[in-house]
Scaffold this motif. Structure first.
Motif, PDB file in Angstrom:
ATOM      1  N   HIS A   1      -4.437   5.625  10.886  1.00 48.38           N
ATOM      2  CA  HIS A   1      -3.844   6.378   9.783  1.00 48.38           C
ATOM      3  C   HIS A   1      -3.527   7.799  10.249  1.00 48.38           C
ATOM      4  O   HIS A   1      -4.349   8.436  10.912  1.00 48.38           O
ATOM      5  CB  HIS A   1      -4.791   6.411   8.580  1.00 48.38           C
ATOM      6  CG  HIS A   1      -4.115   6.799   7.313  1.00 48.38           C
ATOM      7  ND1 HIS A   1      -3.777   8.100   7.026  1.00 48.38           N
ATOM      8  CD2 HIS A   1      -3.672   6.056   6.257  1.00 48.38           C
ATOM      9  CE1 HIS A   1      -3.168   8.148   5.845  1.00 48.38           C
ATOM     10  NE2 HIS A   1      -3.092   6.916   5.359  1.00 48.38           N
TER      11      HIS A   1
ATOM     12  N   ASP B   1       0.205   5.708   0.006  1.00 51.75           N
ATOM     13  CA  ASP B   1      -0.635   6.893  -0.166  1.00 51.75           C
ATOM     14  C   ASP B   1       0.219   8.125   0.143  1.00 51.75           C
ATOM     15  O   ASP B   1       1.448   8.050   0.131  1.00 51.75           O
ATOM     16  CB  ASP B   1      -1.919   6.807   0.679  1.00 51.75           C
ATOM     17  CG  ASP B   1      -1.646   6.676   2.180  1.00 51.75           C
ATOM     18  OD1 ASP B   1      -0.714   7.338   2.690  1.00 51.75           O
ATOM     19  OD2 ASP B   1      -2.380   5.921   2.865  1.00 51.75           O
ATOM     20  N   HIS B   2      -0.417   9.254   0.436  1.00 47.78           N
ATOM     21  CA  HIS B   2       0.332  10.501   0.630  1.00 47.78           C
ATOM     22  C   HIS B   2       1.060  10.558   1.974  1.00 47.78           C
ATOM     23  O   HIS B   2       1.898  11.429   2.179  1.00 47.78           O
ATOM     24  CB  HIS B   2      -0.604  11.704   0.493  1.00 47.78           C
ATOM     25  CG  HIS B   2      -1.717  11.709   1.513  1.00 47.78           C
ATOM     26  ND1 HIS B   2      -2.712  10.738   1.539  1.00 47.78           N
ATOM     27  CD2 HIS B   2      -1.982  12.551   2.545  1.00 47.78           C
ATOM     28  CE1 HIS B   2      -3.546  10.999   2.533  1.00 47.78           C
ATOM     29  NE2 HIS B   2      -3.130  12.086   3.165  1.00 47.78           N
ATOM     30  N   GLU B   3       0.778   9.625   2.884  1.00 45.25           N
ATOM     31  CA  GLU B   3       1.390   9.662   4.215  1.00 45.25           C
ATOM     32  C   GLU B   3       2.232   8.437   4.545  1.00 45.25           C
ATOM     33  O   GLU B   3       3.242   8.542   5.237  1.00 45.25           O
ATOM     34  CB  GLU B   3       0.298   9.802   5.297  1.00 45.25           C
ATOM     35  CG  GLU B   3      -0.451  11.122   5.300  1.00 45.25           C
ATOM     36  CD  GLU B   3       0.255  12.201   6.112  1.00 45.25           C
ATOM     37  OE1 GLU B   3       1.418  12.000   6.480  1.00 45.25           O
ATOM     38  OE2 GLU B   3      -0.377  13.248   6.356  1.00 45.25           O
TER      39      GLU B   3
ATOM     40  N   HIS C   1       0.858  -1.195   0.000  1.00 45.08           N
ATOM     41  CA  HIS C   1       0.000   0.000   0.000  1.00 45.08           C
ATOM     42  C   HIS C   1       0.887   1.235   0.000  1.00 45.08           C
ATOM     43  O   HIS C   1       1.937   1.256   0.643  1.00 45.08           O
ATOM     44  CB  HIS C   1      -0.895   0.002   1.250  1.00 45.08           C
ATOM     45  CG  HIS C   1      -1.641   1.292   1.457  1.00 45.08           C
ATOM     46  ND1 HIS C   1      -2.868   1.535   0.885  1.00 45.08           N
ATOM     47  CD2 HIS C   1      -1.325   2.417   2.163  1.00 45.08           C
ATOM     48  CE1 HIS C   1      -3.282   2.750   1.239  1.00 45.08           C
ATOM     49  NE2 HIS C   1      -2.367   3.302   2.015  1.00 45.08           N
TER      50      HIS C   1
END
Length: 215
Positions: A200, A18-20, A16
């Motif tokens: 998250h 994502d932006h973080e 996975h």
């Protein structure tokens, strides 16, 4: 370790991104971070940073352990998830194959651990100076020769699962440090980080990531 380090050349296995955060399935035999000396420079964080230059370390897995690792892609994510590890808010689940028939079917090991200074990097149980360590375990299946178990560490001490299983008389198969005889004669350490649950860093929603054990 330094003389026989021959890490696998598996391509980066991204679960996975994502932006973080970035979630990667680490192969067995690869260091999480560089060791001392140029011969130990090849490691997961270095490989990750080729594809994700901004990636930051949050936690580690032992060289011989495979499975789910999380990296931060921002300073905020590194602080946020680092604090979750520190406060034991993350939940990690491992799968292991251990020597012999483990009985009963479930239980908890609560034994304090500390480095065995004369035999570093080995760890040992010490009730006087050891740091608190707890591991829940559950047998998935077994026979007279070995047991497949799920391990849920409540703390994150170095070599915790390996020493706790050894303390039960059931070392993890293929463990170059703690297994002896036939229990040691496997192609790899039979320990895999199967699932990681955390909040998250963008919004705090609970998320979980899994990678099936390759054994």
């Amino acid at each position: 370790m330094s003389s026989d380090y021959a890490p696998p050349d598996d391509p980066l296995d991204v679960i996975h991104a994502d932006h973080e955060i970035l979630i990667v399935n680490k192969p067995s035999g690869l260091l999480s971070v560089p060791g001392k000396g140029p011969h130990l420079a090849d490691c997961l964080i270095a490989r990750v940073q080729v594809a994700f230059p901004q990636a930051l370390l949050i936690h580690r897995l032992d060289r011989d352990t495979s499975g789910v690792m999380v990296f931060a892609l921002t300073r905020h994510a590194q602080r946020h998830i680092g604090l979750q590890f520190e406060k034991r808010m993350t939940k990690k689940t491992y799968v292991a194959r251990v020597w012999g028939m483990l009985d009963p079917k479930k239980g908890t090991v609560d034994l304090p651990l500390i480095v065995d200074w004369e035999n570093r990097p080995l760890q040992k149980v010490c009730h006087e100076t050891g740091k608190s360590a707890q591991t829940d375990w559950r047998v998935l299946r077994n026979d007279a020769r070995e047991s497949r178990v799920r391990l849920m560490p409540k703390t994150g001490r170095s070599h915790q699962l390996r020493v706790h299983m050894l303390s039960l008389g059931h070392p993890i198969l293929g463990d170059p440090f703690y297994a002896q005889g036939e229990a040691r004669e496997y192609e790899r350490l039979m320990l895999h980080s199967e699932e990681l649950r955390l909040r998250h860093p963008d919004g705090g929603e609970g998320v979980k990531f899994r990678a099936k054990a390759p054994f």
